[in-house]
Scaffold this active site. Sequence first.
Site, short mmCIF file in Angstrom:
data_model
loop_
_atom_site.label_atom_id
_atom_site.label_comp_id
_atom_site.label_asym_id
_atom_site.label_seq_id
_atom_site.Cartn_x
_atom_site.Cartn_y
_atom_site.Cartn_z
N CYS A 7 -41.50 21.79 50.39
CA CYS A 7 -42.07 20.43 50.44
C CYS A 7 -42.06 19.98 51.89
CB CYS A 7 -41.30 19.48 49.51
SG CYS A 7 -39.55 19.29 49.93
N ASN A 10 -37.62 18.97 52.55
CA ASN A 10 -36.61 19.84 51.93
C ASN A 10 -35.35 19.08 51.51
OD1 ASN A 10 -34.61 22.80 52.76
ND2 ASN A 10 -35.66 22.35 50.87
N CYS A 12 -35.92 16.38 48.80
CA CYS A 12 -36.22 15.78 47.48
C CYS A 12 -36.81 16.80 46.51
CB CYS A 12 -37.18 14.60 47.63
SG CYS A 12 -36.51 13.23 48.62
N ARG A 13 -38.08 17.18 46.74
CA ARG A 13 -38.79 17.98 45.74
C ARG A 13 -38.42 19.46 45.73
NH1 ARG A 13 -44.50 16.15 47.84
NH2 ARG A 13 -43.21 16.12 49.74
N SER A 14 -38.45 20.10 46.92
CA SER A 14 -38.22 21.56 46.89
C SER A 14 -36.79 21.95 46.53
CB SER A 14 -38.69 22.23 48.19
OG SER A 14 -38.01 21.75 49.32
N ASP A 120 -44.64 12.91 46.61
CA ASP A 120 -43.44 12.64 47.41
C ASP A 120 -42.72 11.42 46.84
OD1 ASP A 120 -41.58 12.01 49.32
OD2 ASP A 120 -42.97 12.09 51.01
P1 4NP Z 1 -39.48 15.86 50.21
O1 4NP Z 1 -39.44 14.28 50.44
O2 4NP Z 1 -40.62 16.40 51.03
O3 4NP Z 1 -39.73 15.98 48.74
O4 4NP Z 1 -38.14 16.39 50.64
C1 4NP Z 1 -39.40 13.72 51.72
C2 4NP Z 1 -38.19 13.48 52.31
C3 4NP Z 1 -38.15 12.90 53.58
C4 4NP Z 1 -39.32 12.58 54.22
C5 4NP Z 1 -40.54 12.84 53.62
C6 4NP Z 1 -40.58 13.41 52.36
N1 4NP Z 1 -39.28 11.97 55.49
O5 4NP Z 1 -40.35 11.68 56.03
O6 4NP Z 1 -38.19 11.76 56.01
#
Ligand code: 4NP
Length: 155
Positions: A7, A10, A12-14, A120
Amino acid sequence: MRVLMVCLGNICRSPMAEGLLRQKLAVRGLADFVTVDSAGTGGWHAGEPPDRRTVAVLQRAGAPSDMVARQIVDADFHQFDVILAMDRANAVTLRGFAPPGARAAIALLREGLSPDEVPDPYYGGEEGFERVRALIDEALEGWLARWEHEGLLRR
Ligand code: 4NP
């Protein structure tokens, strides 16, 4: 069989996809045949544990939640068989990052499903993480059935 979940951050989703897949493999007695990892296209959260809302989902599922965030590196494209992107933007970034001679196939985690992206959830509430869990769960069942059918869940 080596699978990398990707994602943006790294956190939340992945890592949720990694933990849920590891749990499903363990339940099926297939953990020894598949390597599962996750990474972000971005490195801002490198070294951090998953978001506490992802940890909560994983703990409720009885899944591992001890991941440490990292950014994807060139070697990942050579070491993994398949890299599963949570959304289209991640997939585009991955195709741009892929070094010459990469072995890994890049696909959307929810390829062929509707919606085909895992949104996201970072700036939303807890419900967003439950929705993400359901979207990931459905997709993982599909991949497991496909890999089983293709005989990939063996040594
Ligand atoms: P992820 O979510 O891609 O599912 O881990 C996010 C976590 C942090 C951010 C963006 C998406 N960020 O911009 O900090």
